[in-house]
Design a protein around this motif. Structure first.
Motif, PDB file in Angstrom:
ATOM      1  N   PHE A  13       3.940   4.929  -7.996  1.00 47.85           N
ATOM      2  CA  PHE A  13       3.906   3.352  -8.101  1.00 47.85           C
ATOM      3  C   PHE A  13       5.052   2.385  -8.240  1.00 47.85           C
ATOM      4  N   ASP A  14       6.121   1.890  -8.015  1.00 48.67           N
ATOM      5  CA  ASP A  14       6.582   0.668  -8.085  1.00 48.67           C
ATOM      6  C   ASP A  14       6.818   0.264  -9.882  1.00 48.67           C
ATOM      7  N   ASN A  15       7.456   1.150 -11.220  1.00 53.44           N
ATOM      8  CA  ASN A  15       7.562   0.626 -12.065  1.00 53.44           C
ATOM      9  C   ASN A  15       8.354  -0.737 -12.094  1.00 53.44           C
ATOM     10  N   SER A  16       8.971  -1.062 -11.528  1.00 48.85           N
ATOM     11  CA  SER A  16       9.796  -2.103 -11.522  1.00 48.85           C
ATOM     12  C   SER A  16       9.189  -3.641 -11.517  1.00 48.85           C
ATOM     13  N   LEU A  17       8.057  -3.674 -11.414  1.00 50.31           N
ATOM     14  CA  LEU A  17       7.167  -4.560 -11.320  1.00 50.31           C
ATOM     15  C   LEU A  17       7.144  -5.121 -13.197  1.00 50.31           C
ATOM     16  N   PHE A  18       7.545  -4.274 -13.474  1.00 49.61           N
ATOM     17  CA  PHE A  18       6.824  -4.617 -15.017  1.00 49.61           C
ATOM     18  C   PHE A  18       7.947  -4.671 -15.829  1.00 49.61           C
ATOM     19  N   GLU A  19       9.397  -4.746 -14.933  1.00 44.90           N
ATOM     20  CA  GLU A  19      10.460  -4.959 -15.959  1.00 44.90           C
ATOM     21  C   GLU A  19      11.223  -5.766 -16.802  1.00 44.90           C
ATOM     22  N   ASP A  20      10.836  -7.355 -16.117  1.00 48.84           N
ATOM     23  CA  ASP A  20      10.675  -8.020 -16.857  1.00 48.84           C
ATOM     24  C   ASP A  20       9.678  -8.805 -17.896  1.00 48.84           C
TER      25      ASP A  20
END
Length: 69
Positions: free
Chosen positions: A3-10
């Motif tokens: 799962f690409d957690n970077s989608l939730f960084e901001d």
């Protein structure tokens, strides 16, 4: 599954607090919140069970807000 957690960084984290004063006391019987402290091992169950089992015949909605993880 990756799962690409970077989608939730901001994405900001929203904090919601529910208090008994948020409800109309003429319509609802709302008790003040009870703060339940964890035991030495970090578990709530020993202190939570007596609160939840005070009156098992009373119908109510109980909100337990406890972080896990």
């Amino acid at each position: 599954m990756d799962f690409d957690n970077s989608l939730f960084e901001d994405t900001p984290i929203e904090f919601k607090e529910i208090n008994h004063t948020d409800f109309d006391s003429n319509l609802y019987k709302v008790e003040p919140k009870e703060i339940v402290e964890p035991n030495d091992e970090g578990y709530l169950s020993d202190n939570l069970i007596p609160i939840l089992t005070k009156d098992l015949h009373e119908k109510n909605t109980t909100v337990i807000n406890a972080g896990v993880g």
